[in-house]
Design an enzyme around this catalytic site. Structure first.
Site, PDB file in Angstrom:
ATOM      1  N   ASP A  90      -7.767   8.877 -11.400  1.00 28.38           N
ATOM      2  CA  ASP A  90      -8.668  10.004 -11.204  1.00 28.38           C
ATOM      3  C   ASP A  90      -7.928  11.324 -11.054  1.00 28.38           C
ATOM      4  O   ASP A  90      -8.536  12.394 -11.124  1.00 28.38           O
ATOM      5  CB  ASP A  90      -9.473   9.778  -9.916  1.00 28.38           C
ATOM      6  CG  ASP A  90     -10.772   9.055 -10.192  1.00 28.38           C
ATOM      7  OD1 ASP A  90     -11.271   9.162 -11.318  1.00 28.38           O
ATOM      8  OD2 ASP A  90     -11.269   8.382  -9.269  1.00 28.38           O
TER       9      ASP A  90
ATOM     10  N   TRP B  89      -7.778   5.672 -15.897  1.00 24.58           N
ATOM     11  CA  TRP B  89      -8.002   4.961 -14.631  1.00 24.58           C
ATOM     12  C   TRP B  89      -7.668   5.861 -13.451  1.00 24.58           C
ATOM     13  O   TRP B  89      -8.311   5.828 -12.404  1.00 24.58           O
ATOM     14  CB  TRP B  89      -7.139   3.683 -14.588  1.00 24.58           C
ATOM     15  CG  TRP B  89      -7.092   3.118 -13.207  1.00 24.58           C
ATOM     16  CD1 TRP B  89      -8.014   2.300 -12.635  1.00 24.58           C
ATOM     17  CD2 TRP B  89      -6.096   3.382 -12.211  1.00 24.58           C
ATOM     18  NE1 TRP B  89      -7.667   2.029 -11.330  1.00 24.58           N
ATOM     19  CE2 TRP B  89      -6.488   2.690 -11.054  1.00 24.58           C
ATOM     20  CE3 TRP B  89      -4.924   4.142 -12.179  1.00 24.58           C
ATOM     21  CZ2 TRP B  89      -5.736   2.723  -9.878  1.00 24.58           C
ATOM     22  CZ3 TRP B  89      -4.177   4.177 -11.012  1.00 24.58           C
ATOM     23  CH2 TRP B  89      -4.587   3.471  -9.880  1.00 24.58           C
TER      24      TRP B  89
ATOM     25  N   THR C 116     -12.823  -1.254  -2.641  1.00 27.53           N
ATOM     26  CA  THR C 116     -11.752  -0.885  -3.559  1.00 27.53           C
ATOM     27  C   THR C 116     -11.659  -1.905  -4.688  1.00 27.53           C
ATOM     28  O   THR C 116     -11.874  -3.102  -4.479  1.00 27.53           O
ATOM     29  CB  THR C 116     -10.393  -0.790  -2.824  1.00 27.53           C
ATOM     30  OG1 THR C 116      -9.329  -0.940  -3.776  1.00 27.53           O
ATOM     31  CG2 THR C 116     -10.223  -1.878  -1.775  1.00 27.53           C
ATOM     32  N   GLY C 117     -11.297  -1.399  -5.857  1.00 21.76           N
ATOM     33  CA  GLY C 117     -11.113  -2.262  -7.009  1.00 21.76           C
ATOM     34  C   GLY C 117      -9.985  -3.261  -6.835  1.00 21.76           C
ATOM     35  O   GLY C 117      -9.835  -4.188  -7.642  1.00 21.76           O
TER      36      GLY C 117
HETATM   37  C1  GLC Z   1     -10.244   5.240  -6.723  1.00 21.55           C
HETATM   38  C2  GLC Z   1     -11.437   5.281  -7.649  1.00 21.55           C
HETATM   39  C3  GLC Z   1     -11.129   4.579  -8.955  1.00 21.55           C
HETATM   40  C4  GLC Z   1      -9.859   5.096  -9.556  1.00 21.55           C
HETATM   41  C5  GLC Z   1      -8.718   5.021  -8.566  1.00 21.55           C
HETATM   42  C6  GLC Z   1      -7.456   5.658  -9.084  1.00 21.55           C
HETATM   43  O1  GLC Z   1     -10.014   3.969  -6.254  1.00 21.55           O
HETATM   44  O2  GLC Z   1     -12.563   4.674  -7.057  1.00 21.55           O
HETATM   45  O3  GLC Z   1     -12.184   4.782  -9.844  1.00 21.55           O
HETATM   46  O4  GLC Z   1      -9.569   4.346 -10.705  1.00 21.55           O
HETATM   47  O5  GLC Z   1      -9.088   5.709  -7.400  1.00 21.55           O
HETATM   48  O6  GLC Z   1      -7.555   7.034  -9.225  1.00 21.55           O
END
Ligand code: GLC
Length: 808
Positions: free
Chosen positions: A499, A497, A715-716
């Protein structure tokens, strides 16, 4: 400090002080025609792609901030004074200039009052249309007649590709022209080249040649115009004082080898009390189409109809889940803003905002699959469509494509191992986590919809072959099983998750281990439902073995570690000088169903002690300074920022959810309140970004700007927090057989109520908590009859249902 308030009845956020600490934005339109607009009318528009279909310019990260945009200037011809219908760009002194901006569901309305003149501007993209509307009403509140000139203004891009437009000036300056044709400015790009017209960007052409845009007006005659930006603005001037406005007359100059713009001047005279109403229209069309569009607004009431249509379209979606709790900031987020943000992230992915400048030209696998969860309770069939697309972007080896192109062709795509795919997308590697997100999303869809047949639907893989959804899931597990490391846990590949964590082909990720543990649980549940004993057994065995390894290698007595590098360094070990406690492995140990209750409580208490702050929990602590590349890429960031121990927002949803699974409602609610944008409404000077949406991260304790938020809207966080509120705190949990109600709330709440639609049935739910517990259901009444347990069985639901839940 406070700049506005929530108007819950109208589902709007109302900005009363326009000098917000950052541009506070809203989204208009659809992927066919998208627009982003700030409270000062800054922003940009594009057709289909922020990268390749950009119509109007916006200068990112610039000073003065948030320019240009969709500007309307008003000039008083007698006083020789001028201002704008949004506070900026002219920026009159706020002691004289009053304004109000209402961001609503896919529209933004702005009012201004200055020296006896009121304006009322409405910006929107009509439903299913591919152009935008700015409706302006100007009213003379003075006692004498007023002579005004109104100027509508846009700065066109010279090239639909945003990057080319910005940097390749030796080319782009020589391809664009403007024309004035009865009430509109037309812009042409490459006007003699037939291959350019239409094309992939979807920009319309005139007679099949070139790219064309128009900016026109309906409801008044244009008196003068400018089609050349540099002439309109003037040398050494800016949008706060454009020459044509200041001089009171556009110059009727068109662009040839410079920068195109659309400036339309309309002179009006208003008697006391009189209102003039006009409509500006902007889109990527040539003259013939533009005329038709303008024609539609001959009757100005069309605007009101279109606005109502937009409102009912959006409100009817949001209304499927509404809550009334004692905390209004909570209600605003669940009922309107968090839910709306989930739709916006679902629609726009990470393509276009004031930070995502448009170059992320596709759907990130993990982001998209997670975004789907945010709208599941509101629009499960839309969720299914996107889920099907994402399954079709799963490679036949079970892994996910890191980037799913907007023109994704299932069955025909390359993989990260193919140089072509890598070149085209810039993604030459698999991520370890991508396909594993399919499990929580798919199971949520099945349980929300009751559409069990979906499990057997056949969907192609991205490169070759096809399989049922069930088979897709099995291969996703296989992808991880084929890539286990020395401790029997999934390797971290290019990223999990996170990055910024590169554990590579041999290092192992605890995050992915917990994801896989969850995946195996979900798969087993589905296999059991299918009575597929062999697969149940397969999943069970793998799950037990993985569990043993996690317990043996990753638990340090008070915490789970974060991973293992290929040379044996334990990331997130208590022995480490840096990053010795990580948030995600603790929360995911619970979300995955792995942690023993005692273990879970110990780890989560440690999180509370060491990672929590008044603005949310940090991703880990202390930040990396020494241990860094090539594994801990977050060391590139300043300390307690973003992935380097910042308060990353998305994991806050997992934190809230995990606490509700432990039954600790007070703590779950505290965590939510710390990061609830609405709860920061009166501390906007600290948080800076919009108090109605989540951002990607918040700066942590080592930053001099502790509490400042970043990367608004896309954002997620939207989906994880929404899920944690709906399923976790409100406790509305779909199952195969019905709807389980299991709230986990702050003990101070003595009651709350909800409206929920579930499989087309309507439920009015009242929850009472007379003993002030945090979790636990003593009794459930469905339509006057007491149920056993807290599951509302599907087959006992009527069209309309009254539910009473007694906690205790
Ligand atoms: C960003 C990216 C997501 C990732 C997160 C943590 O929000 O869009 O894909 O999981 O960073 O690195």
């Amino acid at each position: 400090m406070k700049y506005g308030y929530f108007d819950g009845d109208n589902k709007e956020y109302v900005i009363t002080k326009p000098n917000t600490p950052a541009p506070w934005a809203n989204y208009l339109g659809s992927p066919e025609y998208g627009a982003i607009i700030s409270n000062n009318a800054g922003g940009y528009s594009f057709v289909k792609s922020g990268a390749n279909g950009r119509i109007i310019r916006y200068r990112f990260n610039s000073t003065p901030a948030d320019q240009p945009g969709r500007y309307i200037y008003i000039r008083d011809r007698e006083m020789a004074d001028y201002w704008s219908a949004s506070w900026q760009p002219v920026g009159k002194d706020l002691s004289e200039y009053e304004s109000e901006c209402r961001h609503g569901t896919a529209y933004t309305a702005m009012k201004s009052k200055y020296k006896g003149i009121e304006t009322d501007t409405l910006y929107y993209v009509p439903l299913d249309k591919t152009y935008e509307v700015w409706r302006l009403k100007v009213t003379n509140q003075d006692e004498r007649p007023r002579k005004l000139s109104l100027f509508g203004y846009v700065e066109f891009t010279n090239d639909a590709n945003y990057e080319q437009d910005t940097v390749n000036l030796q080319y782009t300056q020589f391809i664009s022209k403007t024309y004035f044709r009865e009430n509109m400015i037309l812009q042409a790009i490459n006007e003699h080249v037939s291959e350019v017209g239409g094309g992939a960007s979807g920009l319309s052409d005139e007679a099949g040649e070139g790219i064309w845009r128009f900016f026109g007006v309906q409801g008044a005659e244009v008196n003068r115009y400018d089609g050349d930006r540099d002439i309109f603005v003037g040398d050494y001037r800016g949008y706060q004082n454009p020459a044509s406005v200041e001089q009171g007359a556009c110059t009727n100059t068109l662009n040839y080898n410079g920068n195109s713009c659309g400036a339309l001047q309309i002179d009006v005279e208003l008697a006391p009390g009189e209102t003039k109403e006009i409509v500006f229209l902007l889109g990527a069309y040539g003259e013939a189409d533009a005329r038709q569009i303008l024609g539609r607004y001959e009757t100005l009431t069309v605007v009101e109809e279109e606005l109502q249509e937009l409102k009912s379209y959006w409100h009817s979606k949001l209304d499927r889940f509404q809550v009334q709790t004692p905390d209004d900031n909570f209600n605003q987020m669940v009922n309107v803003w968090n839910a709306y943000q989930c739709f916006i992230t679902f629609i726009w992915s990470r393509a276009a905002s004031f930070q995502y400048c448009g170059l992320r030209n596709g759907l990130g696998y993990r982001d998209t699959v997670q975004d789907i969860q945010g709208i599941m309770h509101l629009e499960p069939e839309l969720a299914r469509e996107r889920l099907t697309l994402m399954l079709s972007a799963q490679v036949s080896n079970g892994g996910g494509l890191p980037l799913v192109k907007f023109d994704h062709r299932p069955g025909h795509e390359g993989t990260p191992d193919d140089p072509d795919y890598a070149r085209e997308t810039g993604h030459p590697f698999y991520r370890a986590d991508d396909a594993l997100w399919l499990f929580p999303t798919t199971i949520r869809y099945l349980k929300e919809s009751g559409n069990w047949a979906y499990v057997d639907e056949v969907i192609p893989f991205s490169d070759q072959g096809e399989g049922t959804v069930y088979e897709h899931l099995r291969r996703a597990i296989q992808f991880s099983i084929d890539r286990l490391g020395e401790h029997g846990m999934p390797v971290g590949l290019h990223a999990d998750w996170n990055d910024a964590l590169r554990l590579g082909a041999h290092g192992e990720s605890l995050f992915v281990a917990f994801q896989l543990y969850l995946a195996l649980g979900v798969y087993k549940e589905i296999a059991a439902h299918k009575q597929d004993d062999a697969q149940v057994h397969w999943a069970e065995q793998l799950r037990a073995a993985l569990g043993d390894n996690i317990q043996k290698h990753a638990w340090e007595g008070d915490r789970f570690v974060r991973g293992f590098t290929e040379d044996g360094y334990v990331v997130g070990s208590r022995e480490n000088e840096e990053a010795s406690l990580w948030l995600n492995p603790q929360t995911w140990s619970i979300l995955s169903g792995f942690a023993e209750p005692e273990q879970a409580r110990t780890a989560m208490d440690l999180v509370y002690e060491q990672l929590n702050t008044e603005y949310g929990a940090m991703l880990f602590y202390p930040p990396f300074k020494k241990f860094g590349l090539p594994v801990a890429r977050m060391a590139l960031f300043n300390g307690t920022t973003k992935e380097n121990a910042g308060i990353f927002s998305q994991p806050q949803g997992w934190l809230i959810q995990a606490e509700t699974m432990l039954g600790r409602g007070n703590r779950a609610y505290q965590y939510f309140t710390e990061i609830n944008p609405a709860a920061m409404n009166d501390k906007a000077e600290i948080r800076k970004i919009e108090p109605y949406v989540h951002g990607q991260s918040i700066e942590g304790i080592d930053s001099p700007f502790f509490g400042r938020g970043h990367v608004h809207w896309l954002t997620g966080t939207a989906s994880t927090v929404m899920v944690s509120l709906a399923e976790g705190i409100m406790g509305v949990q779909p199952t195969f057989d019905g709807l389980r109600l299991d709230p986990c709330i702050p003990s101070t709440w003595s009651e709350f109520s909800m409206y929920r639609e579930f499989r087309s049935k309507r439920l009015r739910i009242k929850v009472e908590n007379p003993n002030h517990v945090e979790k636990g259901v003593a009794k459930v009444m469905l339509n006057g009859e007491e149920l056993e347990g807290n599951l509302l069985p599907d087959d006992r639901l009527r069209e309309n249902n009254d539910v009473l839940v007694l906690m205790g």
